[in-house]
Write an enzyme that holds these catalytic residues in place. Structure first.
Site, PDB file in Angstrom:
ATOM      1  N   ILE A 292      39.479  30.729  49.162  1.00 32.07           N
ATOM      2  CA  ILE A 292      40.389  31.729  49.706  1.00 32.07           C
ATOM      3  C   ILE A 292      39.722  32.510  50.833  1.00 32.07           C
ATOM      4  O   ILE A 292      40.324  32.756  51.884  1.00 32.07           O
ATOM      5  CB  ILE A 292      40.872  32.681  48.602  1.00 32.07           C
ATOM      6  CG1 ILE A 292      41.750  31.926  47.601  1.00 32.07           C
ATOM      7  CG2 ILE A 292      41.657  33.855  49.197  1.00 32.07           C
ATOM      8  CD1 ILE A 292      43.027  31.388  48.183  1.00 32.07           C
ATOM      9  N   SER A 406      43.444  39.414  43.826  1.00 28.72           N
ATOM     10  CA  SER A 406      43.487  39.401  42.365  1.00 28.72           C
ATOM     11  C   SER A 406      44.123  38.104  41.876  1.00 28.72           C
ATOM     12  O   SER A 406      44.228  37.126  42.620  1.00 28.72           O
ATOM     13  CB  SER A 406      44.239  40.632  41.857  1.00 28.72           C
ATOM     14  OG  SER A 406      44.106  40.753  40.448  1.00 28.72           O
ATOM     15  N   LYS A 409      46.192  36.030  36.191  1.00 24.85           N
ATOM     16  CA  LYS A 409      45.551  36.142  34.876  1.00 24.85           C
ATOM     17  C   LYS A 409      45.235  37.588  34.517  1.00 24.85           C
ATOM     18  O   LYS A 409      44.824  37.870  33.389  1.00 24.85           O
ATOM     19  CB  LYS A 409      44.285  35.286  34.843  1.00 24.85           C
ATOM     20  CG  LYS A 409      44.597  33.788  34.958  1.00 24.85           C
ATOM     21  CD  LYS A 409      43.352  32.950  35.076  1.00 24.85           C
ATOM     22  CE  LYS A 409      43.702  31.465  35.124  1.00 24.85           C
ATOM     23  NZ  LYS A 409      44.519  31.092  36.303  1.00 24.85           N
ATOM     24  N   LYS A 421      39.523  41.104  36.259  1.00 28.97           N
ATOM     25  CA  LYS A 421      40.328  41.273  37.465  1.00 28.97           C
ATOM     26  C   LYS A 421      41.317  42.420  37.308  1.00 28.97           C
ATOM     27  O   LYS A 421      41.605  43.141  38.264  1.00 28.97           O
ATOM     28  CB  LYS A 421      41.061  39.970  37.803  1.00 28.97           C
ATOM     29  CG  LYS A 421      40.153  38.819  38.181  1.00 28.97           C
ATOM     30  CD  LYS A 421      39.309  39.134  39.402  1.00 28.97           C
ATOM     31  CE  LYS A 421      40.069  38.998  40.698  1.00 28.97           C
ATOM     32  NZ  LYS A 421      39.199  39.171  41.896  1.00 28.97           N
ATOM     33  N   VAL A 448      45.436  27.878  43.037  1.00 27.59           N
ATOM     34  CA  VAL A 448      45.472  27.478  44.438  1.00 27.59           C
ATOM     35  C   VAL A 448      45.079  26.012  44.543  1.00 27.59           C
ATOM     36  O   VAL A 448      44.043  25.596  44.010  1.00 27.59           O
ATOM     37  CB  VAL A 448      44.531  28.356  45.278  1.00 27.59           C
ATOM     38  CG1 VAL A 448      44.539  27.899  46.720  1.00 27.59           C
ATOM     39  CG2 VAL A 448      44.952  29.811  45.185  1.00 27.59           C
TER      40      VAL A 448
END
Length: 626
Positions: A292, A406, A409, A421, A448
């Site tokens: 990311i 974030s 989950k 998180k 992702v």
């Protein structure tokens, strides 16, 4: 081989001959194939200067710069314009010269039509003859293939594949009933996509090319699924954006990947708003070398920041990212910082030196089973203490915005990673209460595609080894989105936030992991008899279904259709001070104690029973009982 000048001269001579023939033909048609003597003499006198005059016009229009073998619609239109202009000019000259007898008006109308037919027809016939000589024998060679789709992309594909020795198109399939049994570029449209299995069997086809680049993702996904179930190896043409940009041609077919089945329609972003947020500013990305983080950097670079600061712990990831940006964005000032987000001295030094305007915090431990046992305290320190360290430094050095990446989950977490998180979100919520000018935004999303440690690379490795493919539970489902889509939505949320929001992405429909495994096996050209699927049971901390808080009761809409704002529980004043005391303990806290403290700090956290059974209970610490 004739050189270019000789070829051009021969073409000019041919066109001149066509002008003479058209002039004679126009007179023949006008007088029913019997030209009177007086008009015959007038025709000869007139054509001797009229034809060269028209030839000069043709040369002025550049008709002799092209190559007949590649004659196209553009070339034919240019010929038509040249013929029209030359005909008008000739008519004006004839009206002024007034030969005796005068040229019949019907001749002046017929001659340009005949010229157009002769010149265009000759070029088209020459191209057809040349292509037949070069490519005709190849049509009976190559692997037979069916094309799915009968639109413009399919038409272009058929023209380009006609010159290929690799593929031999045997038919097309399209769901539009008006196209049924018609032909496209000489190929018959056999029926709808649902008949692929039947036609593949009858025509002995093992491959199909999906030529639907501008169709919705749902339509392309359906086509790929039809191929997989028909036992046909699917290929696809490049994406519509790549075709429009000119990066590739439609003939550059590739294998259909699982991302094509799980991806979604492109996400629009408010480019002017993002440019206001990012252009001309110093932007810092933590975890910049990750899946990311690196894509965030690529997306940010397109909006012209003044400087892009990469903060990354992994030396190789950092080096690779810097090398990529030197090649793709050579004009963009970048700096690679090796450092740990938990190190306050390093973080403070970097913030003081570069003073970023916007900070994107993507550094985190994210692998659920790995962080559930043995590494639980490290997950807490990296994900929570690292967030607190970076976020407080951003406030101290006047950053305008801090964006936390974030996860879904964090919603009603059942594992340590999700709980950490959620705690990181709460740290940002707490800092927002006293942050002054700094705005804090949090963005949640699901799995992702292609990210490090995701299920797809794991399945690909297992299939390559010959199986089995291991799935934890037959009913387990997950949400998926592409890395570029996730990154764009993170940037969009950053540009929309006013401070303190938790943005939730629209993840679309959940995907059953067992079905995903079956599709991947079929896409590899194998069957479930050759590659088995085995169920291993849920891993520690793993949920059967992920929650996104995406319904109207728990979220509020935003101007962007794929982003909503979660109604999260507020954090009490002074909460962060207590957390920091807990995080800075000079010891490694055992897993059971970590889970117990997380339950105290996050009421919605309910660890899985399996994780509880594996934990070894110990005495609570003073810091934990506070």
């Amino acid at each position: 081989m004739l050189n270019i000048r000789v070829r051009s001269l021969l073409v000019m001579l041919f066109d001149l001959a066509a002008l003479l023939a058209a002039w004679w033909g126009a007179y023949l048609l006008r007088f029913n194939l019997s030209i009177p003597a007086e008009y015959f003499d007038s025709m000869l006198r007139t054509v001797m200067w009229a034809a060269p005059l028209q030839a000069i016009v043709f040369r002025a229009f550049g008709l002799y710069e092209g190559i007949w073998r590649f004659a196209s619609i553009h070339d034919l239109l240019r010929i038509a314009r040249a013929v029209a202009v030359s005909a008008l000019l000739l008519a004006m000259v004839l009206l002024i010269a007034r030969p005796s007898p005068s040229v019949p008006r019907s001749v002046m109308l017929l001659q340009p039509v005949l010229v157009l037919l002769l010149m265009c027809g000759a070029r088209v016939l020459y191209r057809a003859w040349k292509e037949h000589r070069l490519y005709g024998p190849l049509r009976i060679q190559g692997k037979p293939v069916i094309v799915l789709g009968a639109g413009e992309a399919a038409s272009s594909l058929l023209r380009e594949l006609s010159r290929s020795s690799e593929w031999r198109v045997v038919g097309l399939l399209d769901d539009n009933p008006r196209k049924l049994r018609r032909t496209l570029a000489g190929q018959r449209i056999l029926g709808p996509l649902s008949e692929l299995e039947r036609w593949a069997r009858e025509l002995r086809v093992q491959h199909a090319i999906i030529a639907m680049p501008s169709a919705s993702h749902g339509a392309r996904k359906l086509a790929a699924t039809v191929c997989a179930r028909a036992g046909v190896r699917p290929l696809t043409v490049p994406a519509f954006d790549d075709l429009m940009s000119g990066k590739v041609t439609v003939s550059k077919v590739r294998n259909v990947e699982v991302e094509d089945l799980l991806g979604r329609d492109p996400v629009w972003i408010d480019a002017p708003l993002l440019r206001t947020t990012l252009a001309g500013k110093v932007i810092m990305v933590t975890g910049a070398g990750g899946s990311i983080g690196s894509e965030l950097c690529r997306q940010i670079a397109q909006f012209g920041p003044a400087q892009l600061v990469f903060f990354e712990l992994n030396e190789f990831f950092l080096y690779r990212l810097l090398e990529e940006f030197e090649a793709t964005f050579p004009e963009l000032p970048t700096v690679g910082i090796a450092g740990d987000v938990k190190d306050p001295v390093r973080v403070d030094q970097v913030m003081r030196q570069y003073v970023p305007t916007v900070v994107f915090h993507a550094a985190a431990y994210k692998h659920v089973p790995l962080m559930e046992e043995i590494n639980a305290w490290e997950a807490v320190r990296n994900n929570v203490l690292g967030t607190a360290t970076i976020a407080r430094a951003a406030v101290n050095y006047g950053a305008e915005e801090f964006v936390l990446v974030s996860t879904d989950k964090a919603v009603n977490p059942t594992n340590v990673m999700g709980a950490t998180k959620r705690l990181a979100e709460m740290v940002c919520q707490s800092l927002q209460q006293s942050a002054g000018a700094t705005r804090f935004e949090m963005v949640r999303f699901g799995n992702v595609l292609g990210s490090a440690g995701s299920v797809i690379p794991k399945f690909q490795e297992q299939i390559a080894r010959g199986g089995p493919v291991t799935v934890t539970h037959p009913e387990i489902t997950r949400y998926f989105m592409s890395i570029p889509e996730a990154s764009r939505l993170v940037l969009q949320a950053a540009s929309m936030g006013r401070g303190g929001e938790i943005f939730v992405m629209d993840m679309g429909e959940s995907v059953k992991i067992a079905d995903l495994a079956r599709d991947m096996i079929r896409l590899s050209g194998l069957s479930e008899k050759e590659i088995r699927i085995e169920y291993s049971g849920l891993r520690p901390g793993e949920k059967l279904f992920e929650e996104l808080l995406a319904d109207d009761e728990q979220t509020m809409p935003t101007p962007h259709p794929k982003l909503r704002v979660a109604k999260a529980r507020e954090v009490e004043q002074g909460w962060l001070d207590e957390i920091l005391i807990w995080l800075r303990q000079p010891r490694v806290v055992p897993d059971a104690e970590v889970r117990r403290d997380l339950r105290r700090l996050i009421p919605e956290y309910q660890p899985s029973q399996r994780a509880e059974l594996r934990s070894v209970p110990i005495e609570p610490s003073a810091a934990a009982t506070g």
